[in-house]
Design an enzyme around this catalytic site. Structure first.
Site, PDB file in Angstrom:
ATOM      1  N   HIS A  72     -40.905  29.944  65.207  1.00  0.00           N
ATOM      2  CA  HIS A  72     -41.751  30.159  64.024  1.00  0.00           C
ATOM      3  C   HIS A  72     -40.945  29.901  62.763  1.00  0.00           C
ATOM      4  CE1 HIS A  72     -45.345  32.693  65.639  1.00  0.00           C
ATOM      5  NE2 HIS A  72     -45.114  31.615  66.364  1.00  0.00           N
ATOM      6  N   TYR A 200     -48.724  39.818  58.463  1.00  0.00           N
ATOM      7  CA  TYR A 200     -48.483  41.225  58.123  1.00  0.00           C
ATOM      8  C   TYR A 200     -49.472  41.567  57.009  1.00  0.00           C
ATOM      9  CZ  TYR A 200     -43.941  41.025  60.574  1.00  0.00           C
ATOM     10  OH  TYR A 200     -42.944  40.906  61.517  1.00  0.00           O
ATOM     11  N   PRO A 292     -40.748  49.386  63.300  1.00  0.00           N
ATOM     12  CA  PRO A 292     -40.860  48.017  63.813  1.00  0.00           C
ATOM     13  C   PRO A 292     -41.235  46.961  62.784  1.00  0.00           C
ATOM     14  CG  PRO A 292     -42.775  49.324  64.452  1.00  0.00           C
ATOM     15  CD  PRO A 292     -41.815  50.272  63.801  1.00  0.00           C
ATOM     16  N   LYS A 296     -36.571  44.410  63.800  1.00  0.00           N
ATOM     17  CA  LYS A 296     -35.115  44.418  63.864  1.00  0.00           C
ATOM     18  C   LYS A 296     -34.518  45.169  65.061  1.00  0.00           C
ATOM     19  CE  LYS A 296     -34.209  41.863  60.507  1.00  0.00           C
ATOM     20  NZ  LYS A 296     -34.548  40.609  61.194  1.00  0.00           N
ATOM     21  N   TYR A 384     -35.240  38.764  57.179  1.00  0.00           N
ATOM     22  CA  TYR A 384     -36.134  38.631  58.322  1.00  0.00           C
ATOM     23  C   TYR A 384     -35.523  37.747  59.412  1.00  0.00           C
ATOM     24  CZ  TYR A 384     -40.546  38.430  60.872  1.00  0.00           C
ATOM     25  OH  TYR A 384     -41.510  38.559  61.844  1.00  0.00           O
TER      26      TYR A 384
HETATM   27  C1  PHB Z   1     -44.515  42.321  68.152  1.00  0.00           C
HETATM   28  O1  PHB Z   1     -44.957  41.196  68.415  1.00  0.00           O
HETATM   29  O2  PHB Z   1     -44.554  43.247  68.986  1.00  0.00           O
HETATM   30  C2  PHB Z   1     -43.954  42.560  66.804  1.00  0.00           C
HETATM   31  C3  PHB Z   1     -43.779  41.493  65.947  1.00  0.00           C
HETATM   32  C4  PHB Z   1     -43.270  41.705  64.674  1.00  0.00           C
HETATM   33  C5  PHB Z   1     -42.934  42.980  64.287  1.00  0.00           C
HETATM   34  C6  PHB Z   1     -43.089  44.053  65.153  1.00  0.00           C
HETATM   35  C7  PHB Z   1     -43.612  43.839  66.419  1.00  0.00           C
HETATM   36  O3  PHB Z   1     -42.463  43.186  63.023  1.00  0.00           O
END
Ligand code: PHB
Ligand code: APR
Length: 389
Positions: A72, A200, A292, A296, A384
């Site tokens: 990505h 997000y 989450p 990280k 990130y």
């Molecule tokens: C996930 O795909 O489980 C996931 C992806 C990004 C995040 C947290 C969890 O920031």
């Protein structure tokens, strides 16, 4: 039994450490409380920094990740009804890879088994002894038989609820903690992802995340109350709530289907210092937890065991203890930067029940600033994709 390094826990930290040591000719035994199938049934994170990918490549566990993982080059922030792309590639020259932690764990376990390295699954009553002296050992029970593993070092890679950190006297450790007044309700479903990149979303009804495991398997989350009862969330309610937190075009494009996993995770920031006590080292979730939001947790486990493997390789190769003496400070410097980033992104994107109207406006102003400033976006992007190590 005897080994050079006793590794407690067969999650990503323990498995990756095992392979890094194996590659350097250092013998290790992994003791895991659960069965292999149980460990492989846990649904966990899914975003790998390129540093984590490099480590997996270095130990020879990268083949399936490169074949099936999804590179990505960016992700999107949704607020104020609009999606704003964070172009990781343009801003940092780097990218992340979507590959389930469960799959990475499977690859590392298969590799370990093919090399004949020792793992004891269903090791019960694991207890750590004498790590403050020169001859540590670990005792456990396997199939009802008491066993003892003598070693030179113990690596506590047994996660937040493990025995390793709990074996250290409280007076030798300092704990730093922050709880958040909400959790994440997550769902896994065999439906195509709503978008080819992660979204997000930080709208009024609360945070939501659109993620994925593959082109045909999606992972979605919505912010929920910390004490939410999962029984109150049949699939239909989850999908309805998710749609309400997305912009109309994304909500329209969302493909829904029956969940194959659904769970609630509390959000927490946690660090235990130091990460070394004599001949015991902590790595991964055993030493620290991040919410989450910044993706990280898994990547910190990888950087910890990179530092730890280097320290142990120096020790066994050159009989130099400089590396093991520096491990805790080196690992914690990176851990705290990831703690800061995860706390910041969590604070920015979530609805805080007690927040005043002022707090909401500040969040919105920061998001507007981010979307309009390459400098601000670059700071987000560089964290990130993962700070260097
Ligand atoms: C996930 O795909 O489980 C996931 C992806 C990004 C995040 C947290 C969890 O920031
Ligand atoms: N004895 C032996 N094994 C134990 C014990 C114990 N007393 N307690 C826990 N374990 C095992 C767990 O069953 C688990 O398999 O230790 C392992 C720890 O693995 P993880 O919890 O996955 O922790 P870690 O390897 O540090 O992985 C990093 O980052 O993305 C986050 O939470 C996510 O799991 C991920 C973590």
């Amino acid at each position: 039994m005897r080994t050079q390094v006793a590794i407690i826990g067969s999650g990503p930290a323990g498995l990756l450490l095992g392979q890094l040591l194996h590659g350097a000719g250092i013998d290790a035994v992994i003791l895991e409380r659960q069965s292999r199938d149980y460990v492989l049934s846990r649904i966990r994170a899914g975003v790998l920094e390129d540093g984590t990918v490099r480590l997996l490549d270095a130990v020879g566990a990268g083949a399936r990740l490169h074949a099936e993982g999804l590179p990505h080059d960016g992700f999107e922030l949704l607020f104020g009804g609009r999606r704003h792309r964070i172009d990781l590639q343009r801003l940092t020259g780097r990218r992340v890879t979507i590959y389930g932690q469960t799959e990475m764990t499977r690859d590392l376990m298969d590799l370990r088994a093919s090399e004949g390295a020792a793992t004891v699954f269903e090791a019960k009553d694991v207890a750590l002894h004498d790590f403050d002296g020169s001859k540590p050992s670990v005792t456990f029970t396997k199939d009802g038989v008491a066993q003892r593993l003598d070693c030179e070092f113990i690596a506590g890679c047994d996660g937040y609820h493990g025995i390793s950190r709990a074996s250290v006297p409280g007076s030798a450790m300092q704990i730093f903690e922050r709880g958040y007044p909400f959790g994440w309700l997550g769902i896994l479903a065999d439906v195509p992802p709503v978008s080819h990149e992660l979204i997000y979303a930080g709208e009024e009804r609360g945070f939501a995340l659109c993620s994925m495991r593959s082109q045909s398997r999606s992972r979605y989350y919505v912010q929920c109350a910390a004490d939410e009862d999962i029984a109150n969330w049949p699939d239909e309610r989850f999908w309805d709530e998710l749609r309400l937190r997305l912009d109309p075009a994304t909500a329209e494009a969302l493909v829904t289907g029956p969940s194959i996993e659904k769970s609630i995770a509390p959000l927490r920031s946690f660090v235990a210092e130091p990460m070394r006590f004599g001949r015991l080292f902590l790595a991964g979730d055993a030493a620290h937890i991040v919410p989450p939001t910044g993706a990280k947790g898994l990547n910190l486990a990888a950087s910890d065991v990179h530092y730890l493997s280097q320290a142990l390789i120096d020790y066994f190769g050159e009989r130099s203890s400089a590396g093991i003496d520096a491990y805790s400070a080196k690992a914690l410097a990176r851990v705290w930067k990831a703690e800061r980033f995860s706390w910041w992104l969590t604070s920015l994107m979530h609805h805080f029940p007690q927040d005043s109207a002022f707090g909401r406006r500040i969040q919105r102003a920061e998001l507007d600033y981010l979307a309009g400033s390459d400098h601000a976006m670059a700071a987000l992007a560089e964290n990130y994709v993962g700070l260097p190590y």
